[in-house]
Design an enzyme around this catalytic site. Structure first.
Site, mmCIF file in Angstrom:
data_model
loop_
_atom_site.group_PDB
_atom_site.id
_atom_site.type_symbol
_atom_site.label_atom_id
_atom_site.label_comp_id
_atom_site.label_asym_id
_atom_site.label_seq_id
_atom_site.Cartn_x
_atom_site.Cartn_y
_atom_site.Cartn_z
ATOM 1 N N THR A 161 -25.201 -50.599 13.187
ATOM 2 C CA THR A 161 -25.004 -49.576 14.231
ATOM 3 C C THR A 161 -24.460 -48.317 13.559
ATOM 4 O O THR A 161 -25.212 -47.534 13.011
ATOM 5 C CB THR A 161 -24.094 -50.094 15.363
ATOM 6 O OG1 THR A 161 -22.896 -50.643 14.811
ATOM 7 C CG2 THR A 161 -24.802 -51.161 16.175
ATOM 8 N N LYS A 187 -22.687 -56.988 9.698
ATOM 9 C CA LYS A 187 -22.575 -55.605 10.126
ATOM 10 C C LYS A 187 -21.198 -55.415 10.725
ATOM 11 O O LYS A 187 -20.585 -56.351 11.262
ATOM 12 C CB LYS A 187 -23.667 -55.223 11.127
ATOM 13 C CG LYS A 187 -23.640 -55.944 12.472
ATOM 14 C CD LYS A 187 -22.706 -55.406 13.526
ATOM 15 C CE LYS A 187 -22.903 -53.934 13.785
ATOM 16 N NZ LYS A 187 -21.944 -53.474 14.874
ATOM 17 N N THR A 198 -16.373 -55.626 16.531
ATOM 18 C CA THR A 198 -17.780 -55.268 16.521
ATOM 19 C C THR A 198 -18.316 -55.668 15.172
ATOM 20 O O THR A 198 -18.522 -54.869 14.296
ATOM 21 C CB THR A 198 -18.022 -53.784 16.785
ATOM 22 O OG1 THR A 198 -17.516 -53.488 18.070
ATOM 23 C CG2 THR A 198 -19.497 -53.463 16.803
ATOM 24 N N GLU A 284 -15.523 -46.875 10.109
ATOM 25 C CA GLU A 284 -16.040 -45.576 10.547
ATOM 26 C C GLU A 284 -15.188 -44.443 9.988
ATOM 27 O O GLU A 284 -13.990 -44.351 10.241
ATOM 28 C CB GLU A 284 -16.080 -45.517 12.075
ATOM 29 C CG GLU A 284 -17.176 -46.390 12.647
ATOM 30 C CD GLU A 284 -17.131 -46.514 14.149
ATOM 31 O OE1 GLU A 284 -18.163 -46.882 14.723
ATOM 32 O OE2 GLU A 284 -16.074 -46.265 14.749
ATOM 33 N N ASN A 406 -16.670 -41.424 16.832
ATOM 34 C CA ASN A 406 -16.499 -42.100 18.115
ATOM 35 C C ASN A 406 -16.510 -41.158 19.296
ATOM 36 O O ASN A 406 -16.825 -41.552 20.417
ATOM 37 C CB ASN A 406 -15.224 -42.943 18.080
ATOM 38 C CG ASN A 406 -15.429 -44.222 17.310
ATOM 39 O OD1 ASN A 406 -16.023 -45.170 17.822
ATOM 40 N ND2 ASN A 406 -14.995 -44.244 16.063
ATOM 41 N N THR A 411 -23.816 -39.760 22.080
ATOM 42 C CA THR A 411 -24.520 -38.473 22.131
ATOM 43 C C THR A 411 -25.107 -38.093 20.794
ATOM 44 O O THR A 411 -25.837 -37.149 20.690
ATOM 45 C CB THR A 411 -23.573 -37.356 22.590
ATOM 46 O OG1 THR A 411 -22.453 -37.297 21.696
ATOM 47 C CG2 THR A 411 -23.098 -37.599 23.993
#
Length: 411
Positions: A161, A187, A198, A284, A406, A411
């Protein structure tokens, strides 16, 4: 070309190995256009019924694929295939989400000539969006798993992702004089916190082992590896570690009294620990992997709890990003960990540099500590001096890019 190996104690790391390396397994991944550009659907298939074991997120809100996978494993304790879609999580979709999960399982079984209960499914991505079944179902029909590095890498790409890279590993060890392989792919980048997150990890092995013993082994190593990573303190709805064992290595079936049980556990833990580090390193917006090693705790469980508390501290994570050797944030996290400690016997080191000894500040070079914090891997060592327990945890720094990623996730 033959695989190259690097020694890892009694084990050997196969540098181009992955989930396809253990005998009996194939994999693949492709782009169905659920995501704009990247692959978003993949499968791992075993030639024979494989012993299966899994651990799942502890979030009370759990996505439909987890329930469907539980049902498949509960029937015989074996699986032949797992299919994974990314981009949409199929979570909190009510009855329609459950129906879509079963349809994914049924269509995968048809595509590979299997029974529905031979198939596990997984999903990862945005919560609250219905799966684009008009794209996913034809994609399932187009999956053609193969046993080669390129196909395994295609699977690794298909489950990502916000990850910036694939996460694959493979080790080999000797069991009863037979070479046993353990491969894995994962992942995970955000919403990572102990007790699953996640995160999806798929582990394959050609070891012979009954489902109940495989579950015992997986549960044991999960507490020391996958449950010791944290990126942002959020625990997701979809995540699991799924392990499949084909038995094709030809060893005597493994069990806790088997003379090679511990070498197998060590190899499985080595694979899981490397996967955990790969996930933490790719947090991230992260620029650094942070490893916290705690010793001298009352128990191993206590040591692991403290290590997770330290590596999960936002203040510590931002200090690492800013290369600030503020050991006060470390001892603060130790103090609120909930573990009984002696406040007067604590040693703390950042990299090789001792900053606290017996809870007394030590003169150290700020420049040297800063230099360590600038490295890609940051190590923090804590000695509590009150017991024999030890444990590690992994995380990453907290950067401006984490907010950017995040803030714009949908978007």
């Amino acid at each position: 070309m033959a695989s190259s190996t690097a020694s890892c104690g009694q084990m050997h790391k196969i540098t181009d190995g992955s989930v396809h390396t253990p005998l009996g397994f194939k994999a693949t991944g492709l782009h169905t256009k659920v995501k704009r550009k990247r692959k978003d659907l993949g499968a791992i298939v075993c030639d024979v019924p494989a012993s299966a074991a899994a651990v799942y997120t502890l979030n009370q809100i759990q996505a439909a694929p987890l329930d469907v996978t539980r049902e498949s494993i509960a029937e015989e304790g074996t699986l032949r295939a797992v299919v994974v879609n990314s981009g949409q999580a199929n979570a909190v979709m009510g009855k329609v989400g459950v129906a879509d999960a079963y349809e994914m399982r049924d269509r995968t079984a048809q595509a590979f000539g299997l029974e529905p209960l031979d198939v596990a499914i997984a999903s990862t991505g945005t919560i609250g969006e219905r799966l684009q079944m008009e794209k996913i179902l034809p994609g399932i029909e187009a999956l053609h798993p193969e046993a080669n590095p390129a196909s395994a890498n295609a699977f690794a790409e298909s489950i990502l992702t916000t990850d910036t890279c694939t996460k694959e590993t493979c080790y080999a060890t000797e069991i009863n004089g037979k070479t046993v392989h353990i491969g894995a792919v994962a992942k995970g980048s955000g919403m990572i916190h102990p007790n699953m997150a996640t995160m999806l990890s798929f582990v394959t092995t050609d070891a012979a082992i009954a489902p109940e013993h495989l579950q015992q082994a997986l549960s044991e190593i999960t507490d020391r590896t996958y449950n010791r990573i944290t990126i942002d303190g959020d625990t997701s709805t979809n995540d699991m570690v799924l392990t499949l064992a084909s038995g094709k290595a030809g060893n005597e079936p493994l069990h806790p009294e088997h003379p090679d049980w511990q070498p197998f556990i060590q190899a499985l833990q080595c694979v899981a620990e490397e996967q955990s580090k790969q996930i933490a390193r790719d947090g991230e917006g992260a620029t650094k992997l942070v490893e916290v090693n705690v010793k001298g705790a009352p128990t191993d469980e206590d040591a692991g709890k403290i290590a997770k508390q330290i590596v999960g501290s936002d203040l510590l994570k931002t200090a690492v990003f800013g290369t600030d050797g503020n050991w006060g944030r470390i001892i603060c996290a130790i103090g609120y960990s909930g573990v009984t400690i002696n406040p007067e016997t604590i040693d703390i080191a950042i990299g090789p540099h001792l900053t606290l000894s017996q809870s007394e500040p030590v003169n150290f070079s700020e420049e040297a500590v800063t230099a360590h914090l600038k490295q890609d891997e940051v190590f923090i060592d804590v000695e509590l001096n009150i017991g024999d327990g030890s444990g590690k945890a992994w995380g990453c720094d907290l950067t401006y890019d984490y907010v950017r990623i995040n803030a714009g996730y949908r978007t």
